[in-house]
Design a protein around this motif. Structure first.
Motif, PDB file in Angstrom:
ATOM      1  N   ALA A  87       0.811  -1.220   0.000  1.00 50.64           N
ATOM      2  CA  ALA A  87       0.000   0.000   0.000  1.00 50.64           C
ATOM      3  C   ALA A  87       0.841   1.265   0.000  1.00 50.64           C
ATOM      4  O   ALA A  87       0.330   2.359   0.260  1.00 50.64           O
ATOM      5  N   GLY A  88       2.124   1.162  -0.295  1.00 44.56           N
ATOM      6  CA  GLY A  88       2.961   2.345  -0.488  1.00 44.56           C
ATOM      7  C   GLY A  88       2.922   3.281   0.706  1.00 44.56           C
ATOM      8  O   GLY A  88       3.139   2.879   1.854  1.00 44.56           O
ATOM      9  N   THR A  89       2.627   4.540   0.426  1.00 48.11           N
ATOM     10  CA  THR A  89       2.614   5.574   1.467  1.00 48.11           C
ATOM     11  C   THR A  89       1.540   5.304   2.519  1.00 48.11           C
ATOM     12  O   THR A  89       1.582   5.856   3.614  1.00 48.11           O
ATOM     13  N   TRP A  90       0.577   4.458   2.176  1.00 53.80           N
ATOM     14  CA  TRP A  90      -0.491   4.103   3.118  1.00 53.80           C
ATOM     15  C   TRP A  90      -0.211   2.739   3.755  1.00 53.80           C
ATOM     16  O   TRP A  90      -1.097   2.116   4.348  1.00 53.80           O
ATOM     17  N   GLY A  91       1.038   2.300   3.650  1.00 53.66           N
ATOM     18  CA  GLY A  91       1.426   1.005   4.221  1.00 53.66           C
ATOM     19  C   GLY A  91       1.245   0.944   5.731  1.00 53.66           C
ATOM     20  O   GLY A  91       0.958  -0.125   6.282  1.00 53.66           O
TER      21      GLY A  91
END
Ligand SMILES: Cc1cc2nc3c(=O)[nH]c(=O)nc-3n(C[C@H](O)[C@H](O)[C@H](O)COP(=O)(O)OP(=O)(O)OC[C@H]3O[C@@H](n4cnc5c(N)ncnc54)[C@H](O)[C@@H]3O)c2cc1C
Length: 378
Positions: A193-197
């Motif tokens: 989830a990238g930056t929302w990991g």
């Protein structure tokens, strides 16, 4: 199943499917609607100091080369090489020292004396002290690359579907996810989830301190090809390595297949602030013009921004989470997630199928940060 259909999730899906797994890829938005669609596509080894990230970058570069052969020009792969230039003798010494260390770690480097810089880049500014050419640096178009990797994977892609919880059994092991459109059962969940990991990790009850690091890119009007390599100054390496929250703006200048020159990219920690910043864009333009004076007479068409997924030690989280059986992380790649996606996907596929990962995953362990109590709900 993989949460997040950005470049990293797409690569995880591809290599997991090729390892024989059934893969579902879920994203709350469209494919590449996160940072993948808001950055650039540099595949760089040149900006990495020897260590785990460089090892991952070298593995990834090899895998990108293989994929490019398979996918042809569809992903706009260009093995154009990177040219790092130094403006002063002191910065040239630092650059050549770095290049020497990188060489021992397997990077190909070619020293370029000042009087030969214009053979490589005819429009470069005069008066630079010298540079180093990195032939392994390359480029892709990230959105196209993510889309083609997902298609090549054959994975089931569910867009517009938000993961709201990671489901766990009474022993604490993953058994799937809850989404806003029903549960999806799966024995393994990959947090891509990238930056929302951090949010997705929290849905599984664990802490992973991914934070956004904003970057602007300036896009010029289309031009005939005048910038042949990826060109940046030696200061950029310091900006990338810095964990400072303050603004950093040493530019990377590159031509694209479509004609516009991309001037990227600033770095600053301002949360998820999407407001336009003229001072940042102005600093990028000024830096690029110092490198390529002809840009002074070229119009900027637009600027855009994205949020790099940044962990405190600036290494990604890659591999199984020892705190939650069945949970895997593949996020936090900061400004290198396009470049590092292939190696990450390859390593995730190896761990998902119980094989020994080709690279040591210890530096990428998701539980390497101090733990805070986080409740999980079975
Ligand atoms: C200005 C700028 C320039 C950059 N330049 C480069 C470069 O040249 N080279 C390079 O390698 N990297 C570069 N990067 C960094 C690179 O873009 C990122 O590291 C990379 O895109 C991260 O990909 P990802 O797949 O991890 O994350 P993302 O692309 O952000 O994908 C994560 C996905 O997860 C989804 N998601 C989140 N939460 C949920 C949920 N609860 N349920 C379902 N889906 C969810 C999101 O919708 C998103 O699509 C740059 C970044 C910026 C901002």
């Amino acid at each position: 199943m993989v949460v997040g259909a950005g470049m990293v999730g797409a690569a995880c899906a591809l290599y997991a499917a090729r390892a024989g797994l059934d893969v579902i890829l879920v994203d709350r938005g469209p494919l590449a609607g996160g940072t993948t669609g808001a950055g650039e596509g540099n595949l760089l080894v040149s900006d990495k100091e020897p260590g785990p990230e460089l090892r991952l970058a070298l593995k990834s570069a090899t895998l990108w080369g293989e994929l490019a052969q398979e996918l042809g020009t569809a992903v706009e792969y260009e093995p154009k090489g990177g040219l790092v230039v130094a403006s002063t003798p002191a910065s040239l010494t630092a650059l050549t020292d770095l290049a020497a260390a990188q060489r021992t770690a397997g990077v190909t480097t070619v020293r370029v004396p000042a009087d030969q810089l214009h053979e490589l880049e005819p429009h470069l500014a005069d008066g630079l002290a010298g540079g180093v050419l990195y032939p392994q640096d390359a480029q892709v178009m990230p959105t196209l690359a993510a889309a083609h990797l997902v298609r090549a994977s054959g994975a089931r892609l569910e867009t517009g579907r938000t993961v709201t919880r990671v489901l766990r059994d009474t022993a604490g092991a993953v058994r799937g996810v809850r989404t806003d459109r029903g549960d999806i059962l799966a024995p393994a969940v990959v947090n891509a989830a990238g930056t929302w990991g951090a949010e997705v990790a929290a849905l599984a009850g664990v802490r992973l301190p991914v934070l956004p690091r904003r970057g602007f890119v300036l896009v010029t009007e289309p031009l005939p090809r005048r910038v042949r390599h990826k060109v940046y100054t030696a200061d950029y390496v310091d900006d990338v390595a810095s964990d400072s929250a303050a603004l950093k703006t040493s530019p990377v200048v590159e031509g694209t297949a479509a004609g516009p020159v991309l001037i990227g990219a600033s770095r600053e920690r301002v949360g998820f602030d999407r407001s336009f910043s003229l001072p940042v864009v102005r600093a990028l333009a000024a830096g690029a013009t110092r490198l390529f004076p002809f840009l002074e007479h070229v119009r900027a068409m637009r600027a855009y921004l994205g949020f790099r997924p940044c962990l405190p030690d600036r290494l990604p989280a890659v591999g199984p989470d020892p705190r939650v059986p069945g949970l895997f992380h593949a996020c936090g790649h900061e400004g290198a997630g396009i470049g590092l996606a292939t190696g990450t996907g390859h390593l995730i596929a190896q761990t998902l199928t119980g094989r020994d990962p080709e690279l040591d995953l210890t530096p990428f362990r998701p539980d390497r940060f101090p733990e805070e109590a986080a409740p999980w709900i079975p």
